[in-house]
Write an enzyme that holds these catalytic residues in place. Structure first.
Site, PDB file in Angstrom:
ATOM      1  N   TYR A  51      51.339   3.451  16.715  1.00  0.00           N
ATOM      2  CA  TYR A  51      52.678   3.721  17.243  1.00  0.00           C
ATOM      3  C   TYR A  51      52.673   5.113  17.848  1.00  0.00           C
ATOM      4  CZ  TYR A  51      57.779   4.483  17.214  1.00  0.00           C
ATOM      5  OH  TYR A  51      59.071   4.747  17.566  1.00  0.00           O
ATOM      6  N   ASP A  98      46.724  11.157  19.239  1.00  0.00           N
ATOM      7  CA  ASP A  98      48.127  11.300  18.850  1.00  0.00           C
ATOM      8  C   ASP A  98      48.138  11.808  17.402  1.00  0.00           C
ATOM      9  OD1 ASP A  98      51.052   9.082  18.680  1.00  0.00           O
ATOM     10  OD2 ASP A  98      50.674  11.120  17.983  1.00  0.00           O
ATOM     11  N   LYS A 141      56.448  16.371  14.095  1.00  0.00           N
ATOM     12  CA  LYS A 141      56.668  16.401  12.644  1.00  0.00           C
ATOM     13  C   LYS A 141      56.466  17.796  12.039  1.00  0.00           C
ATOM     14  CE  LYS A 141      55.613  11.482  12.348  1.00  0.00           C
ATOM     15  NZ  LYS A 141      56.864  10.831  11.919  1.00  0.00           N
TER      16      LYS A 141
HETATM   17  P1  KE4 Z   1      59.179  10.666  17.045  1.00  0.00           P
HETATM   18  O1  KE4 Z   1      59.673  10.351  18.448  1.00  0.00           O
HETATM   19  O2  KE4 Z   1      59.712   9.697  16.008  1.00  0.00           O
HETATM   20  O3  KE4 Z   1      59.366  12.135  16.659  1.00  0.00           O
HETATM   21  O4  KE4 Z   1      57.571  10.493  17.056  1.00  0.00           O
HETATM   22  C1  KE4 Z   1      57.028   9.263  17.480  1.00  0.00           C
HETATM   23  C2  KE4 Z   1      55.645   9.119  16.878  1.00  0.00           C
HETATM   24  C3  KE4 Z   1      54.541   9.334  17.685  1.00  0.00           C
HETATM   25  N1  KE4 Z   1      53.284   9.222  17.192  1.00  0.00           N
HETATM   26  C4  KE4 Z   1      53.067   8.918  15.890  1.00  0.00           C
HETATM   27  C5  KE4 Z   1      51.654   8.808  15.392  1.00  0.00           C
HETATM   28  C6  KE4 Z   1      54.173   8.698  15.022  1.00  0.00           C
HETATM   29  O5  KE4 Z   1      53.938   8.372  13.723  1.00  0.00           O
HETATM   30  C7  KE4 Z   1      55.478   8.803  15.512  1.00  0.00           C
HETATM   31  C8  KE4 Z   1      56.701   8.570  14.655  1.00  0.00           C
HETATM   32  N2  KE4 Z   1      56.446   8.130  13.325  1.00  0.00           N
HETATM   33  C9  KE4 Z   1      57.476   7.313  12.705  1.00  0.00           C
HETATM   34  C10 KE4 Z   1      56.975   6.944  11.318  1.00  0.00           C
HETATM   35  N3  KE4 Z   1      56.012   5.891  11.400  1.00  0.00           N
HETATM   36  C11 KE4 Z   1      58.801   7.977  12.685  1.00  0.00           C
HETATM   37  C12 KE4 Z   1      59.817   7.325  11.775  1.00  0.00           C
HETATM   38  C13 KE4 Z   1      60.877   6.608  12.554  1.00  0.00           C
HETATM   39  O6  KE4 Z   1      60.575   5.945  13.567  1.00  0.00           O
HETATM   40  O7  KE4 Z   1      62.040   6.711  12.117  1.00  0.00           O
END
Ligand code: KE4
Length: 431
Positions: A144, A239, A267
């Protein structure tokens, strides 16, 4: 456990917010029941609106690696507040943040701040396409990279948690430019690149995957991707939104010894404030506007209050490397206890673990990619999640998420979690 205030808030929320949440995975759709509304957090604990306390094993999906309301970060934000919240102009803090990131992350010579991991991944793909003049990207099933259209193809995290690894609204044209391969399958990548000669701009990967549950790269897999990219003129993008500053000061690329061309971060970089970033070699990053032809912008990019939080946590992590030894110890102790639990109960469930990230899969098969992760017993996971919640332990509300530990967890906390897990696994029993 009284959760009436959370239930009332959830009922109100659903009238004015889609699904009552601002991010789908929070809705508990995959584990049943209603989400808890969190009022506050401190150290290792979350406190919901009904006054229940939970040991937190999500830590805001990664950022709170030092635990909640850590004084170093809180003070930095308090000190910044009286200077206004945002200027929309360059600041000293952004220079210091960029220099700090470049000093910590092996692949980064230049970096652009944005406001989320999604924004970082969206931007870095546009940069890769602009830099190479090529249009296709390769991603991995179950990974993701945020909710950008290009990535919602065989996506992990919330996308699969909702049972829809693709998304409505993504055009065929967009989907055609995203090729997917199984994680850990280097031959599949070689075939994709060979079938699309001169068309693949980049391979983007979570170097340690956390969005199908935790899945580790097999020996040689990342190095193999590096070789394919070098041979074919394809950019390698790590990523590290989840793994950056968590698995090592320089992230997975430092810990595993493979250096990408470009890196996305999020994060931990903001210490809990909305911050993302993408960076890499000067030659590539200078393709980004206003220097180069790849446009990318943001009103709150490099926000001074968020930079204060980010500078505070990254300086703390760089200046107290003991934090990483502590995270390793906590991870080893907790996973050791859970491993003993599944053995004693004769369940032989799979636990994937690296540093302060781990996942307990409700399957006794190895979990090395999306397909094997999906073989987990999701109904049983839901019952386990609820049993742990009743015992005051807050897990990720989906089998397809990694857990994240913080240095706020004490040996007593760990002992409690191991015992709660034993009782919960015993309670949920067979399928
Ligand atoms: P954000 O747009 O949520 O800040 O980041 C996206 C993203 C990009 N790359 C990786 C490897 C990520 O894990 C994420 C976001 N992680 C999720 C948890 N699996 C955020 C939680 C959510 O979607 O509420």
């Amino acid at each position: 456990m009284n959760t009436t205030t959370s239930q009332d808030l959830f009922a109100r929320a659903k009238h004015v917010i889609p699904g009552g949440v601002n991010s789908p995975v929070r809705a508990f759709r995959a584990v049943g029941g209603n989400p808890l509304f969190i009022r506050a957090a401190k150290g290792a604990y979350l406190y919901d609106e009904d006054g229940n306390a939970y040991l937190d094993l999500i830590n805001s999906w990664g950022p709170m690696v030092l635990g909640h309301a850590h004084e170093v970060i809180e003070k930095a934000v308090r000190d910044a507040l009286s200077d206004s919240l945002s200027f929309g102009a360059p600041t000293r803090k952004e220079v210091e943040m960029a220099e700090l990131i470049a000093s910590m992350v092996p692949s980064v010579e230049k970096v652009r701040m944005v406001s989320s991991g999604t924004e970082a991944c969206l931007s870095v793909i546009r940069l890769a396409r602009g830099y190479t003049g090529r249009e296709k990207i390769i991603k991995f099933e179950g990974c993701y990279h945020g909710h950008g259209d290009s990535f919602l193809i065989a996506a992990g995290s919330g996308a699969i948690t909702m049972g829809v690894p693709d998304s409505a609204g993504v055009t065929r044209g967009t989907a055609n430019d995203t090729l997917t391969a199984p994680y850990n399958d280097l031959e599949a990548v070689r075939l994709l690149v060979a079938a699309n000669p001169g068309q693949v701009a980049a391979i983007i990967i979570e170097p340690v995957a956390g969005n199908m549950g935790l899945v580790l790269p097999k020996e040689g897999f990342l190095a193999g991707l590096r070789q394919v990219c070098d041979r074919e003129g394809v950019l390698l993008i790590f990523d590290e939104v989840m793994t950056g500053f968590r698995l090592a000061p320089g992230g997975a690329q430092q810990r595993l010894g493979v250096t990408p061309d470009l890196t996305t971060l999020g994060k931990i970089i903001g210490g809990g404030m909305p911050v993302g970033a993408y960076g890499g070699k000067r030659e590539m990053m200078d393709y980004v506007s206003p220097v180069g032809p790849v446009y990318q912008a943001g009103t709150l990019s490099g926000n001074p209050v968020a930079m204060s939080a980010g500078l505070a946590i990254l300086r703390h992590l760089r200046e107290t490397p003991r934090v990483y030894d502590h995270l390793e110890e906590i991870g080893n102790q907790l996973v050791g206890g859970l491993t003993e639990n599944v053995r004693k109960l004769g369940l032989n469930f799979t636990i994937n673990h690296l540093g302060s990230m781990f996942s307990l899969f409700m399957t006794n098969q190895p979990v090395v990619d999306f397909e094997s992760a999906k073989a987990s017993d999701l109904a049983r996971f839901g019952r386990y999640f609820q049993a742990m919640l009743r015992r005051g332990v807050y897990l990720a509300p989906s089998q397809f998420e990694s857990l994240f530990l913080s240095t706020a967890l004490t040996p007593e906390h760990i002992q409690y979690i191991v015992q709660a897990s034993y009782e919960s696994l015993e309670e949920v029993g067979e399928g």
